[in-house]
Design an enzyme around this catalytic site. Structure first.
Site, PDB file in Angstrom:
ATOM      1  CD  GLU A  73      -2.793   0.947   2.547  1.00 45.56           C
ATOM      2  OE1 GLU A  73      -2.669  -0.006   3.331  1.00 45.56           O
ATOM      3  OE2 GLU A  73      -3.553   1.904   2.745  1.00 45.56           O
ATOM      4  NE  ARG A 308       4.507  -8.563  11.658  1.00 44.91           N
ATOM      5  CZ  ARG A 308       4.332  -7.449  10.944  1.00 44.91           C
ATOM      6  NH1 ARG A 308       3.421  -7.369  10.019  1.00 44.91           N
ATOM      7  NH2 ARG A 308       5.072  -6.384  11.197  1.00 44.91           N
ATOM      8  CE  LYS A 318       3.876   0.171   3.679  1.00 43.37           C
ATOM      9  NZ  LYS A 318       2.447  -0.132   3.636  1.00 43.37           N
TER      10      LYS A 318
HETATM   11  P1  ATP Z   1       2.617  -1.856   7.480  1.00 48.72           P
HETATM   12  O1  ATP Z   1       1.827  -2.117   8.708  1.00 48.72           O
HETATM   13  O2  ATP Z   1       4.057  -1.608   7.723  1.00 48.72           O
HETATM   14  O3  ATP Z   1       1.986  -0.832   6.593  1.00 48.72           O
HETATM   15  P2  ATP Z   1       1.497  -3.763   5.772  1.00 48.72           P
HETATM   16  O4  ATP Z   1       1.525  -5.240   5.772  1.00 48.72           O
HETATM   17  O5  ATP Z   1       0.202  -3.094   6.052  1.00 48.72           O
HETATM   18  O6  ATP Z   1       2.620  -3.255   6.718  1.00 48.72           O
HETATM   19  P3  ATP Z   1       1.670  -3.465   2.973  1.00 48.72           P
HETATM   20  O7  ATP Z   1       2.135  -2.311   2.185  1.00 48.72           O
HETATM   21  O8  ATP Z   1       0.248  -3.834   2.890  1.00 48.72           O
HETATM   22  O9  ATP Z   1       2.069  -3.167   4.443  1.00 48.72           O
HETATM   23  O10 ATP Z   1       2.587  -4.732   2.723  1.00 48.72           O
HETATM   24  C1  ATP Z   1       2.955  -5.224   1.468  1.00 48.72           C
HETATM   25  C2  ATP Z   1       3.367  -6.654   1.624  1.00 48.72           C
HETATM   26  O11 ATP Z   1       4.447  -6.763   2.540  1.00 48.72           O
HETATM   27  C3  ATP Z   1       2.241  -7.496   2.167  1.00 48.72           C
HETATM   28  O12 ATP Z   1       2.066  -8.613   1.318  1.00 48.72           O
HETATM   29  C4  ATP Z   1       2.693  -7.912   3.531  1.00 48.72           C
HETATM   30  O13 ATP Z   1       2.305  -9.216   3.798  1.00 48.72           O
HETATM   31  C5  ATP Z   1       4.208  -7.804   3.451  1.00 48.72           C
HETATM   32  N1  ATP Z   1       4.760  -7.453   4.752  1.00 48.72           N
HETATM   33  C6  ATP Z   1       4.551  -6.343   5.470  1.00 48.72           C
HETATM   34  N2  ATP Z   1       5.199  -6.391   6.658  1.00 48.72           N
HETATM   35  C7  ATP Z   1       5.851  -7.580   6.679  1.00 48.72           C
HETATM   36  C8  ATP Z   1       6.702  -8.236   7.628  1.00 48.72           C
HETATM   37  N3  ATP Z   1       7.006  -7.669   8.804  1.00 48.72           N
HETATM   38  N4  ATP Z   1       7.190  -9.440   7.304  1.00 48.72           N
HETATM   39  C9  ATP Z   1       6.907 -10.004   6.119  1.00 48.72           C
HETATM   40  N5  ATP Z   1       6.112  -9.460   5.193  1.00 48.72           N
HETATM   41  C10 ATP Z   1       5.579  -8.258   5.453  1.00 48.72           C
HETATM   42 MG    MG Z   2      -1.092  -1.800   5.514  1.00 44.61          MG
END
Ligand code: ATP
Ligand code: MG
Length: 609
Positions: A73, A308, A318
């Site tokens: 995102e 994760r 983020k």
């Molecule tokens: P954040 O909370 O940091 O925004 P998110 O998962 O909401 O993390 P996205 O931009 O939706 O952020 O993530 C893109 C991809 O990265 C998703 O497929 C998610 O599964 C993966 N991802 C995010 N954080 C992790 C993590 N700590 N370990 C492994 N994969 C991750």
């Molecule tokens: Mg997110």
């Protein structure tokens, strides 16, 4: 887990991803190998771009053997957790003759920004991956699927599988139930198809204010899986979207949008983190119905979950990282203390080190915390035979060689040299040695001298002999102090005929060699010594307030003197400052006139000690 795996031949793939290395197997690789062995996707067609069933049916057989995706995102910069997902998804595509799509999951009109889109593209590319394959660029935006999503929603309504609910959010929450209590049907659940369609079209036309109604799937309010208790598919939000402007005032929910995005892109393996495990039944419910309606191509995507990355001493969210930036706690998304890809890069991490780390931690379904030292270890191993050595004095104290002029004549500068990569493997070309000079005045580390030596101290103290690394053996004769008792100068005399690399140099035995920089040719440089940003290993776990756990000593800046071989350093160049650690010339602020070096990682693992 550890059985060696020979990757499928990358025939037909022009995926330009990073150099393949034999990868250990894992449960996802086993699933993919099984699917390929079964020929599961052998008849899949690809319409040349994302699209519905008819679009793909008109295309040729898909040249990609599998399709994965990385779907961030664009609401912030990527962090080390994302790197795990990137290495996983792009790595699988590379190893199995497939392609990994870079897809911006931009279905939320708020919080998304072009700056973040650009930053994400840069980060994935820098990590060594590419989304060009089979003659096309596989860079997609979920927002370009809004039309299809709307069509899918109307299809569900027509099939009696979705309804417009006009309960208040409080009523909806109260009727949802919990793990112990089944939910209660909404009074709007029995509306007719015609009434639902009309109302949904009013939602779309902007006739209802935010929050007045939602579209929900009609599944089972008593399901033990709360995600199946009529999940919300669409909500009203009168907000401009960065790509579609004000065309839409209803936006799909993530749980509805994501399976559709995967299906339109013909993703074979949709890999996400374990938090989404409970969403899988809805993922399948939705795609099963869209397949039945002939809207999406088969075989439909399948979702698989992995654990994760949780890394000690950092936060990987983020939103929380954005807070650190916005509150001025760090100097930006690329502050070298940040676990962002841009922060790690500025800290001195290389794509290879991050890939190595991701390979080492592997992919499992087990929830765990990875020690920060594992990330550091990967960088150390990566730089050991690549980063040239250099001498740097971080806390300079002047050493005067009192018999220098008598031995060599006033102003004499003795040329010295040391290897740039002393322990490099034999198959690696040897870079030229570093050259510098030794004269009467030299900078040494303040803690390499002790007027009264502590027990076991082997460095400079009156009467003791040490070697100036790459130079002569010297014997300490005393020191000069200022009014406050602080040592301002150390005195020593040179032992003739002991210069490193000359015959008989070892005739005088010493217990220590100390690093130094000549006062005549040393260069002064700012050195930024970074430490962990948080004092707690799990700063945001268990409801802890990570903002209360900041390490006040996470940055210490010193004025150092470095050897003259560093005069030609360019931003991003990496060195091992002997005895201190690995350092990188700051990619933002380093200039030849004003050198700035960042501590990337110490020489030894000192975490938790
Ligand atoms: P954040 O909370 O940091 O925004 P998110 O998962 O909401 O993390 P996205 O931009 O939706 O952020 O993530 C893109 C991809 O990265 C998703 O497929 C998610 O599964 C993966 N991802 C995010 N954080 C992790 C993590 N700590 N370990 C492994 N994969 C991750
Ligand atoms: Mg997110």
């Amino acid at each position: 887990m550890s059985s060696p795996h020979s990757p499928a031949n990358v025939q037909g793939s022009d995926n330009g991803a990073a150099t393949p290395r034999p990868q250990p197997s894992n449960f996802l690789r086993q699933i993919i190998e099984h699917d390929l062995a079964q020929g599961k996707f052998a008849q899949a067609r690809w319409g040349g771009s994302p699209g519905d069933a008819a679009h793909h049916a008109a295309g040729p057989l898909d040249p990609a053997r599998i399709r994965t995706r990385f779907p961030p995102e664009p609401n912030g910069y990527l962090h080390i957790g994302h790197a795990k997902s990137i290495c996983l998804n792009f790595g699988l595509a590379r190893d199995y003759g497939g392609v990994c799509h870079l897809r911006f999951d931009d279905t939320n009109p708020e919080k998304e920004d072009q700056e973040y889109v650009d930053g994400i593209i840069d980060a994935v590319r820098w990590l060594g991956f590419d989304w060009h394959a089979f003659g096309t660029e596989h860079l997609y935006y979920a927002s370009s699927y809004f039309d299809f999503m709307y069509r899918a929603a109307e299809y569900l309504i027509e099939q009696g599988l979705a309804y417009v609910d006009e309960q208040t959010p409080e009523e909806m929450r109260a009727r949802r139930g919990d793990f112990a209590t089944p939910g209660v049907d909404s009074p709007y659940r029995t509306r007719s198809v015609a009434e639902n369609l009309a109302r949904f079209r009013q939602m779309k036309a902007g006739e209802l204010p935010d929050g007045a109604a939602v579209l929900r799937a009609k599944i089972d309010m008593a399901s033990p899986n709360i995600n199946l208790r009529d999940p919300v598919l669409y909500r009203i939000k009168h907000a401009a979207h960065h790509a579609t402007g004000t065309r839409w005032c209803i936006y799909p929910m993530y749980t509805f949008a994501h399976p559709i995005e995967d299906a339109l892109e013909r993703i074979t393996h949709s890999i996400c983190t374990l938090e989404f495990e409970d969403q899988r039944p809805f993922y399948d419910w939705l795609l099963d119905h869209l397949v039945a309606g002939g809207l999406i191509a088969t075989p439909q995507p399948r979702q698989y979950e992995f654990a994760r990355l949780n890394l000690t001493y950092v936060v990987t969210s983020k939103r929380k990282l954005k807070h650190l930036v916005d509150a001025g706690i760090v100097q930006g998304w690329d502050d070298p203390r940040m676990p962002t890809i841009v922060g790690l890069r500025r800290r001195g991490y290389t794509p290879e080190a991050i890939q190595l780390f991701c390979e080492r931690i592997g992919v499992t379904k087990d929830y765990s915390w990875i020690e920060y030292s594992a990330l550091e270890g990967a960088l150390r191993d990566e730089l050991e035979h690549k980063a040239p050595r250099a001498m740097a004095v971080l806390e300079p104290l002047k050493l005067v060689l009192t018999n220098w002029d008598d031995l060599f004549g006033a102003g004499h500068l003795e040329p010295c040299e040391l290897p740039a990569l002393p322990h490099a493997p034999q198959d690696q070309p040897t870079p030229p040695p570093r050259r510098f000079t030794l004269g009467k005045e030299v900078w040494i580390e303040r803690d390499d001298f002790a007027e009264v030596p502590p027990k076991g101290y082997k460095r400079l103290f009156p009467g003791n002999r040490v070697r100036l690394k790459g130079g002569f053996v010297i014997e300490c004769t005393g020191c000069v102090k200022d009014a406050s008792g602080q040592v301002t100068e150390v005195h020593a005399s040179v032992l003739p005929d002991t210069k490193s690399g000359t015959p008989g140099a070892d005739s005088v035995k010493v217990k220590a060699a100390i690093t130094w920089v000549g006062a005549a040719d040393g260069i002064s440089a700012e050195v930024r010594l970074y430490d962990r940003l948080f004092t707690d290993a799990q700063p945001d776990a268990g409801g802890k307030d990570f903002l209360q756990l900041l390490n006040p000593q996470s940055l210490r800046v010193v004025q150092a003197i470095v050897e003259p071989s560093l005069a030609t350093t360019r931003p991003d160049d990496k060195f091992q400052f002997e005895r201190h650690g690995y350092f990188v010339a700051d990619r933002v602020e380093h200039t030849p006139q004003r050198p700035v070096f960042n501590l990337a990682v110490g020489l030894k693992d000192s975490w938790g000690k």
